[in-house]
Write a protein that holds these residues in place. Structure first.
Motif, PDB file in Angstrom:
ATOM      1  N   VAL A  96      -3.683 -45.449  48.871  1.00 52.52           N
ATOM      2  CA  VAL A  96      -2.608 -44.470  49.081  1.00 52.52           C
ATOM      3  C   VAL A  96      -1.554 -45.158  49.952  1.00 52.52           C
ATOM      4  O   VAL A  96      -1.886 -45.745  51.003  1.00 52.52           O
ATOM      5  N   ILE A 114      -1.247 -44.529  38.390  1.00 49.28           N
ATOM      6  CA  ILE A 114      -0.379 -44.176  39.532  1.00 49.28           C
ATOM      7  C   ILE A 114      -0.020 -42.704  39.406  1.00 49.28           C
ATOM      8  O   ILE A 114       0.372 -42.243  38.328  1.00 49.28           O
ATOM      9  N   PHE A 115      -0.209 -41.968  40.499  1.00 50.29           N
ATOM     10  CA  PHE A 115       0.250 -40.571  40.498  1.00 50.29           C
ATOM     11  C   PHE A 115       0.572 -40.169  41.934  1.00 50.29           C
ATOM     12  O   PHE A 115       0.014 -40.727  42.896  1.00 50.29           O
ATOM     13  N   PRO A 116       1.457 -39.199  42.113  1.00 47.26           N
ATOM     14  CA  PRO A 116       1.871 -38.814  43.472  1.00 47.26           C
ATOM     15  C   PRO A 116       0.795 -37.944  44.138  1.00 47.26           C
ATOM     16  O   PRO A 116       0.103 -37.178  43.478  1.00 47.26           O
ATOM     17  N   CYS A 171      -3.240 -52.526  37.912  1.00 46.95           N
ATOM     18  CA  CYS A 171      -3.119 -51.128  38.345  1.00 46.95           C
ATOM     19  C   CYS A 171      -3.296 -50.245  37.117  1.00 46.95           C
ATOM     20  O   CYS A 171      -2.487 -50.266  36.192  1.00 46.95           O
ATOM     21  N   LYS A 175      -2.728 -45.101  43.885  1.00 45.12           N
ATOM     22  CA  LYS A 175      -2.832 -46.144  42.874  1.00 45.12           C
ATOM     23  C   LYS A 175      -4.305 -46.562  42.736  1.00 45.12           C
ATOM     24  O   LYS A 175      -5.019 -46.698  43.729  1.00 45.12           O
ATOM     25  N   TYR A 208       2.613 -51.779  47.658  1.00 48.26           N
ATOM     26  CA  TYR A 208       3.650 -50.762  47.908  1.00 48.26           C
ATOM     27  C   TYR A 208       4.867 -51.447  48.534  1.00 48.26           C
ATOM     28  O   TYR A 208       4.759 -52.550  49.112  1.00 48.26           O
ATOM     29  N   ASP A 254      -4.757 -41.423  33.426  1.00 52.23           N
ATOM     30  CA  ASP A 254      -4.058 -40.132  33.520  1.00 52.23           C
ATOM     31  C   ASP A 254      -4.465 -39.208  32.392  1.00 52.23           C
ATOM     32  O   ASP A 254      -4.562 -37.990  32.578  1.00 52.23           O
ATOM     33  N   SER A 276       3.627 -39.792  49.140  1.00 50.29           N
ATOM     34  CA  SER A 276       2.696 -40.916  48.989  1.00 50.29           C
ATOM     35  C   SER A 276       2.298 -41.060  47.524  1.00 50.29           C
ATOM     36  O   SER A 276       2.253 -40.080  46.772  1.00 50.29           O
ATOM     37  N   GLN A 277       1.990 -42.290  47.166  1.00 47.54           N
ATOM     38  CA  GLN A 277       1.550 -42.608  45.813  1.00 47.54           C
ATOM     39  C   GLN A 277       0.075 -43.046  45.840  1.00 47.54           C
ATOM     40  O   GLN A 277      -0.331 -43.834  46.697  1.00 47.54           O
ATOM     41  N   GLN A 323       3.166 -45.742  50.438  1.00 49.57           N
ATOM     42  CA  GLN A 323       4.519 -45.228  50.253  1.00 49.57           C
ATOM     43  C   GLN A 323       5.382 -46.333  49.679  1.00 49.57           C
ATOM     44  O   GLN A 323       5.337 -47.478  50.133  1.00 49.57           O
ATOM     45  N   ASP A 324       6.198 -45.927  48.700  1.00 53.05           N
ATOM     46  CA  ASP A 324       7.085 -46.876  48.036  1.00 53.05           C
ATOM     47  C   ASP A 324       8.541 -46.684  48.434  1.00 53.05           C
ATOM     48  O   ASP A 324       9.377 -47.565  48.198  1.00 53.05           O
TER      49      ASP A 324
END
Length: 951
Positions: free
Chosen positions: A103, A138-140, A135, A121, A84, A181, A118-119, A105-106
């Motif tokens: 989990v 990735i989802f929020p 990876c 991954k 991140y 996903d 937060s993201q 933050q970017d």
């Protein structure tokens, strides 16, 4: 389910009970500071700014405030990558898959009042992307439209569920393949007002549950059902990181650590409760241990959610509990702990000053020795069981515990521990300790346990029964021997021996009868109790094979004391044996009749050695019921009847016994030789004569009469048996010739028969009678006159035949001479076979017989012989061949007779082969020359063959 000390309904009751709870403390772990092997043994230093930790798959995973994720190997090698841009807040390493979920933050929020999104991954460390772990997704992390902070994270090991808890009380569930996903969907599973502090998945069979803990409540969701039903388990929760899930061995219970108590939950109810006081900072479960991190002083305000800051003066206490065995395995204080991780078989403590400590559990044997030193054997046993110690190790603990109690004088408790060592500890170790007479009760208890586990040998059974007899404990003794047959754990035969030796005959008899030790039962009844009638009754109830063998063994004894009953049983045993049974057994036998068996009656004759009356009754019963009994039965019965006949004085009774003996001889079931000997021994005349006649021993019959000087019966025997054995007349003549008494009448009868049948030469008759001074010429006058007349007649007949044979011979010689010197004219006009006129082709023979060609071929056996003369010619040729054969046989006979030591056997052999049969030969008259005779013999053969001529 984990055992517990008490259940609690509310916090107050838990506090009250906590005061009475005293858990023993031990040092079952060794604390060490992790050293850096590559830096001269200095302390290992953690990366700065660690914000998240987890472990699994052989790594310790760290996340820092700069957004990096670090991997620490067992060799303390660190590697990292930028996950991140800002920081990492949560990490979850799966144990069964190489998947790491993070989990972080970017980017910062738009303003300080906004919450940074937060993201989430998903990483695959085994695959690489430009040198970094791959990876895959990735989802929020947003529960709806309003951003909020992530408070906790949990991932199911099957990679189909991921749960994210938020500070606003929401729980987001991702269902499907969490690494992609496309194959998963996200939904808000839980909503509330209190922050979510703990999440845990529980998989039991095919049912999946999700435990959700907040500051105020505990819930459970059933994810295997479509509607995801929810159940509220409790109305109080826990702080952040103060929940965990036990091992499957502990039924995968959900642990919630409150400030007053620690609660355990099942998916449908609350389970045990433990009163562990103190403000909890961390709860962790690993391999049966519960790790609790508490403040040394209580926090003044519980509502400080998520606050991990502690004042420098406050200490943190890490305590490791063994809930199963109710003790504290280790307790130590630290200044400031970031997290406690379990990896590589140990616990690793990470502190904020960059140090890392390791707690290594002592081996089981060391822990047990520590407990042994404090004489905590019960706790040692429980610990050994929870550590899955093998049976040998457990047995050793029981032994030491038993030794400890024995030394203290608690013999009852000691024997209970020694009983638990059975199968591992040698019984003699325990038996020697309790052989003292005052400890006989304890020894009895141990020996009983040995027998219950079917591990007792003959010595143990003997010792136990001796204990019972010494204690005179009849009730225990009866209980021991009268246990059900499925529960017999001792050597029955040894028990019978001991009871018999101790004088408990009734118990020994019961045991022998119940377990079908027939030999012991009968031995005790006959030798000890002298109960012969009962022994006989018992044998009568046995199966055929056992009844037969036992009657052979004990028959004489029973016959001596109960002759009538024994005889009756033997009659049934040798005819149609059926074991005697009670009414109930007979009813069961009626449904399926058994096959009757019979014993050999001859084998039981010896049982009646001193009981002739019973023997006679037995044998007479046998020949009546079984007419084809063995010959020994008939021979023995014959002997008994002859004895009775010989000793009987009453003439009428003696006559009856004589008839009974003769009827037995006529039954053809007795052995000839034995019967003859018995009759001779008892001078049973009628039987001897009958057997001689039966065996065709006619000379013995006549000799028997001769010995008794029964002259009339001698002659009568010759008349009856003379046709079968001609020499009887000659022997009779010799017998009477040797007698000096006046036997002229008998001699005349014998001579008359000899003369009629020409049995002896006259000269031999004269020589035989010459030894008798009373036999004058008048006795043989008629015999000699008749003999001379017949001889004269025979001479005349022989002279007439001689003249006839000479005439025939002269005629044949003349015919031969004519055939040799002149031609033979065939003038036959008719066929000698069909008597029809001859037609060509025809066949003519020198014997003046002529035949049609087709008649000759149809009836002739040989082309060189006349069919009409063939039968007569064959007789002559057979006589010639017999002459030649007997001529050769004579030479061989003479040679063999000369070389043999036993000439009579050689003569008898040839006589049996018919060599000396009478044969009439035609020879040349006296005075003929040898050469001419030989020539004429050849001509005779030619004439007999009748050479064939075809015309």
């Amino acid at each position: 389910m984990v055992s517990h000390d008490f259940f609690t309904e509310d916090t107050d009751s838990a506090k009250k009970m906590a005061a009475f709870l005293q858990w023993r403390r031990f040092v079952f772990f060794d604390k060490e500071t992790v050293k850096d092997a590559g830096d001269n043994g200095k302390n290992f230093v953690l990366p700065v700014g660690i914000s998240a930790c987890d472990s699994g798959r052989g790594h310790i995973v760290l996340g820092d405030m700069d957004g990096q994720i670090w991997f620490l190997t067992r060799s303390l090698q660190l590697s990292s990558f930028q996950a991140y841009k800002l920081r990492v807040t949560h990490l979850y390493q799966l144990k069964q898959h190489s998947i790491l979920v993070s989990v972080g933050q970017d980017e910062q929020g738009i303003n300080p009042c906004c919450v940074t999104v937060s993201q989430v991954k998903v990483w695959n460390p085994d695959k690489r992307d430009s040198g970094n772990p791959l990876c895959t997704r990735i989802f929020p992390a947003i529960p709806g439209n309003k951003p909020t902070e992530v408070s906790c994270l949990s991932v199911h090991e099957n990679l189909n569920f991921m749960a994210i808890g938020f500070t606003d009380g929401s729980v987001v569930l991702t269902k499907g393949d969490i690494t992609r996903d496309r194959h998963s969907k996200t939904l808000t599973l839980h909503e509330g007002t209190c922050p979510v502090t703990g999440l845990a998945f529980r998989q039991q069979s095919k049912v999946t549950h999700l435990f959700v803990a907040t500051l105020e409540k505990v819930h459970c969701y059933t994810l295997s059902v479509k509607e995801y039903p929810k159940l509220e388990l409790d109305t109080h929760g826990c702080a952040l990181r103060c929940s965990a899930l036990t091992d499957p061995s502990q039924d995968s219970q959900f642990i919630v650590a409150g400030d007053e108590c620690v609660y355990l939950y099942q998916p449908d109810e609350r389970g045990p409760c433990f009163a562990f006081d103190g403000h909890k900072l961390l709860a962790h479960w690993h391999r049966g241990y519960l790790l609790l991190l508490t403040r040394d002083t209580k926090s003044p305000n519980k509502s400080e959610f998520g606050s991990r800051e502690t004042s420098p003066s406050e200490k943190q206490i890490l305590t490791i509990y063994d809930l199963d065995n109710k003790f504290i395995a280790y307790s130590v204080s630290f200044d400031d702990i970031i997290d406690v991780l379990a990896e590589w078989g140990s616990f690793y403590i990470l502190t904020r000053d960059g140090k890392m400590f390791v707690l290594q559990e002592k081996d089981t044997q060391t822990k047990l020795e520590m407990l042994f030193k404090k004489n905590l054997f019960v706790m040692a046993i429980n610990l050994a069981k929870s550590q899955h110690l093998d049976s040998d190790g457990l047995s050793e603990i029981f032994r030491q515990y038993g030794d400890h109690l024995y030394v203290k004088g608690d013999h009852d408790g000691a024997i209970q521990q020694y009983i638990r060592t059975i199968k591992k500890l040698e019984p003699s170790y325990v038996i020697r300790k309790f052989l003292d007479a005052q400890r006989i009760h304890n020894l009895t208890a141990y020996l009983q346990a040995l027998h219950r586990q079917s591990l007792a040998n003959a010595d143990h059974t003997t010792l136990l029964l001796n204990c019972y007899t010494k204690l005179k404990d009849s009730s225990k003794l009866e209980e021991f021997i009268k246990s059900s047959e499925s529960e017999v754990h001792f050597d029955v035969e040894i028990a019978i021996k001991v009871l018999r030796q101790a004088g408990y005959h009734s118990h020994a008899v019961f045991l022998a009868e119940r377990h079908q030790h027939h030999e012991w039962y009968l031995k005790i009844q006959l030798e000890d109790l002298k109960n012969y009638q009962e022994a006989l009754r018992y044998i009568g109830r046995l199966p055929f094979e056992q009844a037969e063998s036992n009657m052979k063994r004990y028959g004489k004894t029973l016959m001596h004391h109960v002759p009538d009953g024994t005889t009756l049983l033997l009659k049934g045993l040798c005819t149609d044996y059926q074991p005697s049974r009670d009414a109930m057994e007979r009813d069961s036998l009626d449904r399926g009749p058994a096959v009757a068996k019979k014993a050999n009656s001859e084998e039981f004759i010896s049982v009646f050695a001193n009981n002739p009356r019973e023997l006679r009754a037995f044998l007479e019963h046998m020949i009546e019921v079984e007419p084809f009994s063995s010959q020994g039965v008939y021979d023995t019965l014959l002997e008994l009847r002859l004895q009775d006949w010989a000793h009987e004085q009453d003439s009428e009774r003696k006559k009856v016994l004589q008839g009974a003996a003769l009827s037995l001889l006529r039954s053809d079931n007795t052995v000839f030789d034995k019967a003859l000997v018995l009759c001779q021994m008892h001078n049973f005349k009628e039987g001897v004569l009958y057997l001689y006649e039966k065996g065709k021993l006619y000379q013995q019959i006549m000799h028997y009469h001769m010995q008794n000087e029964e002259y009339g019966k001698v002659v009568e025997a010759c008349k009856r048996y003379g046709d079968q054995e001609v020499c009887l007349w000659e022997q009779a003549l010799g017998y009477f010739a040797r007698k000096e008494e006046d036997c002229k009448a008998y001699i005349s009868q014998v001579l008359q028969h000899i003369d009629q049948n020409n049995l002896m030469p006259p000269l031999l008759v004269v020589q035989t009678l010459a030894h008798n001074s009373t036999a004058t010429l008048s006795v043989i006058k008629d015999y000699l006159i008749n003999k001379l007349q017949r001889e004269s007649q025979q001479i005349e007949d022989d002279e007439r035949k001689i003249r006839q044979y000479r005439e025939e011979t002269a005629h044949l010689r003349a015919e031969i001479q004519e055939l040799r010197s002149s031609a033979k004219i065939f003038q036959k006009t008719k066929c000698s076979m069909c008597n029809s006129p001859l037609e060509l082709p025809s066949v003519h023979f020198l014997c003046s017989h002529s035949f049609h060609q087709h008649c000759f071929e149809s009836y002739a056996e040989s082309e060189a012989e006349c069919p009409t003369c063939t039968p007569e010619n064959r007789k002559v040729m057979d006589m010639l061949r017999a002459q030649d054969q007997k001529r050769d046989l004579h030479d061989h006979f003479t040679r063999q007779l000369r070389c043999s030591n036993d000439g009579f056997s050689v003569v008898a052999d040839y006589f049996g082969r018919g060599v000396f049969n009478k044969l009439t030969l035609v020879t040349d008259p006296p005075g003929s020359k040898v050469g001419a005779g030989s020539l004429e013999a050849d001509l005779q053969r030619d004439l007999l063959i009748h050479t064939k001529r075809n015309t």
